[in-house]
Design a protein around this motif. Structure first.
Motif, PDB file in Angstrom:
ATOM      1  N   PRO A   1      -6.242  14.789   8.882  1.00 32.38           N
ATOM      2  CA  PRO A   1      -6.103  16.219   8.588  1.00 32.38           C
ATOM      3  C   PRO A   1      -7.191  16.728   7.629  1.00 32.38           C
ATOM      4  CG  PRO A   1      -4.438  14.946   7.414  1.00 32.38           C
ATOM      5  CD  PRO A   1      -5.173  13.990   8.296  1.00 32.38           C
ATOM      6  N   ASP A   2      -7.328  18.052   7.545  1.00 30.96           N
ATOM      7  CA  ASP A   2      -8.400  18.660   6.752  1.00 30.96           C
ATOM      8  C   ASP A   2      -8.356  18.292   5.273  1.00 30.96           C
ATOM      9  OD1 ASP A   2      -9.496  19.814   8.936  1.00 30.96           O
ATOM     10  OD2 ASP A   2      -8.686  21.823   8.589  1.00 30.96           O
ATOM     11  N   ASN A   3      -7.147  18.179   4.701  1.00 27.96           N
ATOM     12  CA  ASN A   3      -7.094  17.876   3.267  1.00 27.96           C
ATOM     13  C   ASN A   3      -7.663  16.491   2.966  1.00 27.96           C
ATOM     14  OD1 ASN A   3      -4.824  16.690   4.526  1.00 27.96           O
ATOM     15  ND2 ASN A   3      -3.752  16.532   2.570  1.00 27.96           N
ATOM     16  N   ILE A   4      -7.556  15.593   3.936  1.00 25.58           N
ATOM     17  CA  ILE A   4      -8.120  14.246   3.781  1.00 25.58           C
ATOM     18  C   ILE A   4      -9.639  14.299   3.936  1.00 25.58           C
ATOM     19  CG2 ILE A   4      -8.199  11.938   4.841  1.00 25.58           C
ATOM     20  CD1 ILE A   4      -5.562  12.584   3.381  1.00 25.58           C
ATOM     21  N   ARG A   5     -10.092  15.124   4.865  1.00 26.67           N
ATOM     22  CA  ARG A   5     -11.537  15.263   5.075  1.00 26.67           C
ATOM     23  C   ARG A   5     -12.217  15.819   3.838  1.00 26.67           C
ATOM     24  NH1 ARG A   5     -12.883  15.349  10.856  1.00 26.67           N
ATOM     25  NH2 ARG A   5     -10.935  15.046  11.945  1.00 26.67           N
ATOM     26  N   SER A   6     -11.535  16.711   3.132  1.00 28.01           N
ATOM     27  CA  SER A   6     -12.152  17.298   1.941  1.00 28.01           C
ATOM     28  C   SER A   6     -12.339  16.252   0.836  1.00 28.01           C
ATOM     29  CB  SER A   6     -11.328  18.477   1.429  1.00 28.01           C
ATOM     30  OG  SER A   6     -10.113  18.015   0.897  1.00 28.01           O
ATOM     31  N   LEU A   7     -11.621  15.139   0.930  1.00 28.92           N
ATOM     32  CA  LEU A   7     -11.811  14.051  -0.040  1.00 28.92           C
ATOM     33  C   LEU A   7     -12.964  13.133   0.367  1.00 28.92           C
ATOM     34  CD1 LEU A   7      -8.085  12.997  -0.640  1.00 28.92           C
ATOM     35  CD2 LEU A   7      -9.578  14.112  -2.287  1.00 28.92           C
ATOM     36  N   GLY A   8     -13.492  13.339   1.548  1.00 28.21           N
ATOM     37  CA  GLY A   8     -14.631  12.512   1.987  1.00 28.21           C
ATOM     38  C   GLY A   8     -14.257  11.462   3.008  1.00 28.21           C
ATOM     39  N   PHE A   9     -13.018  11.545   3.501  1.00 29.00           N
ATOM     40  CA  PHE A   9     -12.587  10.588   4.526  1.00 29.00           C
ATOM     41  C   PHE A   9     -12.480  11.312   5.878  1.00 29.00           C
ATOM     42  CE2 PHE A   9     -10.922   8.971   0.521  1.00 29.00           C
ATOM     43  CZ  PHE A   9     -11.547   7.745   0.512  1.00 29.00           C
TER      44      PHE A   9
ATOM     45  N   VAL B   1       0.870  -1.183   0.000  1.00 30.20           N
ATOM     46  CA  VAL B   1       0.000   0.000   0.000  1.00 30.20           C
ATOM     47  C   VAL B   1       0.903   1.228   0.000  1.00 30.20           C
ATOM     48  CG1 VAL B   1      -1.764   1.271   1.290  1.00 30.20           C
ATOM     49  CG2 VAL B   1      -1.798  -1.242   1.270  1.00 30.20           C
ATOM     50  N   HIS B   2       0.771   2.026  -1.059  1.00 29.91           N
ATOM     51  CA  HIS B   2       1.655   3.183  -1.194  1.00 29.91           C
ATOM     52  C   HIS B   2       1.082   4.394  -0.474  1.00 29.91           C
ATOM     53  CE1 HIS B   2       4.035   0.869  -3.954  1.00 29.91           C
ATOM     54  NE2 HIS B   2       2.941   0.547  -4.616  1.00 29.91           N
ATOM     55  N   GLY B   3       1.912   5.030   0.301  1.00 30.89           N
ATOM     56  CA  GLY B   3       1.443   6.138   1.127  1.00 30.89           C
ATOM     57  C   GLY B   3       1.388   7.467   0.417  1.00 30.89           C
ATOM     58  N   GLU B   4       2.208   7.615  -0.599  1.00 29.81           N
ATOM     59  CA  GLU B   4       2.345   8.959  -1.166  1.00 29.81           C
ATOM     60  C   GLU B   4       1.211   9.344  -2.113  1.00 29.81           C
ATOM     61  OE1 GLU B   4       4.337   6.160  -4.015  1.00 29.81           O
ATOM     62  OE2 GLU B   4       4.185   6.371  -1.856  1.00 29.81           O
ATOM     63  N   ASP B   5       0.458   8.349  -2.564  1.00 31.03           N
ATOM     64  CA  ASP B   5      -0.495   8.614  -3.637  1.00 31.03           C
ATOM     65  C   ASP B   5      -1.928   8.282  -3.233  1.00 31.03           C
ATOM     66  OD1 ASP B   5      -1.825   8.952  -5.952  1.00 31.03           O
ATOM     67  OD2 ASP B   5      -0.917   7.264  -7.001  1.00 31.03           O
ATOM     68  N   PHE B   6      -2.677   9.325  -2.922  1.00 37.88           N
ATOM     69  CA  PHE B   6      -4.044   9.073  -2.462  1.00 37.88           C
ATOM     70  C   PHE B   6      -4.963   8.623  -3.575  1.00 37.88           C
ATOM     71  CE2 PHE B   6      -5.804   9.369   1.658  1.00 37.88           C
ATOM     72  CZ  PHE B   6      -7.175   9.222   1.451  1.00 37.88           C
ATOM     73  N   THR B   7      -4.575   8.896  -4.828  1.00 34.19           N
ATOM     74  CA  THR B   7      -5.460   8.498  -5.934  1.00 34.19           C
ATOM     75  C   THR B   7      -5.452   6.984  -6.138  1.00 34.19           C
ATOM     76  OG1 THR B   7      -3.722   8.767  -7.568  1.00 34.19           O
ATOM     77  CG2 THR B   7      -5.123  10.679  -7.146  1.00 34.19           C
TER      78      THR B   7
END
Lengths: 108, 140
Positions: free
Chosen positions: B98-106, B11-17
């Motif tokens: 963090p907030d940037n993750i929340r904005s993706l719906g998580f 599981v790669h950490g750097e790439d949320f896509t």
């Protein structure tokens, strides 16, 4: 009702429809992906304004019939390509989630 | 006795896509083995939540699916910061994303509760500053 019929009746535009004959048994509305991942029923039309690429994995793992991105939320080509790759029906509409859900409720 | 079937995913950490790719692959592999769709859904949802957690909190990790005759084991291991308060983390709605993750719906605080809900057994081994290993079991 099939996904294709759903698209016709609700006036949805299909960005990816590899399985238009898939049955839609119910509906689900939600934008918090981790919430949707825990709760969305399978064979549902999932109405959301979330349009990032992670919606495809959620739809695939949750076995929903189709994703309906509502309210004209923009969808990037990456998301459409991922939907096609994972055989996910991805539909869009300018209409609001509430209006679409009301219309669906009258049909199922 | 036959050797259990194993599937390993990085599981790669750097790439949320690409978050969720391992779970999608695991789902396909279990489908090919002919498991009941409900079993497959439970395994892949539990794995997905773990995968997302590893991407958000631990810069990635590894996911292993081990197929035994009467259950499927999911082992998620990372070298992240560890979970300071496991009982708090298990509460629905508690999140440190963090907030940037929340904005993706998580970051709804549903990850660990969802994992527990979809599995028959779940064990969390976590050491602050060293990492976390979560072992889950779905009876087949």
């Amino acid at each position: 009702m099939t996904v294709k019929e759903l698209a016709e009746k609700l006036g949805l535009k299909a960005l990816s429809m590899p399985d238009g004959d898939r049955e839609v048994l119910t509906g689900y509305a939600g934008d918090l992906l981790s919430w949707v991942m825990g709760k969305a029923p399978s064979d549902a039309a999932w109405f959301t304004i979330m349009s990032n690429i992670n919606i495809i994995a959620v739809a695939m793992l949750r076995d929903v019939s189709a994703i309906v991105v509502c309210e004209g939320a923009e969808i990037s080509n990456d998301v459409i390509a991922r939907a096609e790759e994972q055989d996910i029906n991805l539909l869009v509409s300018e209409k609001g989630i509430y209006d679409l859900c009301v219309e669906l409720a009258k049909m199922i | 006795m036959s050797v259990p079937l194993k599937f390993h995913y990085d599981v790669h950490g750097e790439d949320f896509t690409s978050a969720g790719n391992a779970s999608v692959q695991a789902k396909k592999a279990l489908r090919q083995l002919g498991y009941d769709p409900n079993i497959i859904r439970r395994v892949s949802i539990a794995m997905y939540e773990g995968e997302i957690n590893m991407v958000i909190h631990a810069d990635g990790g590894s996911a292993d699916i081990i197929v035994y005759p009467d259950y499927i084991e999911i082992v998620l291991a990372d070298k992240g910061p560890g979970i300071p308060d496991v009982s708090k983390a298990m509460q629905e709605g508690f999140s440190t994303a963090p907030d940037n993750i929340r904005s993706l719906g998580f970051g709804a605080g549903m990850g660990l509760p969802n994992m527990k809900k979809h599995t028959d057994d779940m064990k969390i081994d976590t050491v602050i500053g060293e990492g976390t290993t979560i072992t889950m079991r779905v009876n087949t």
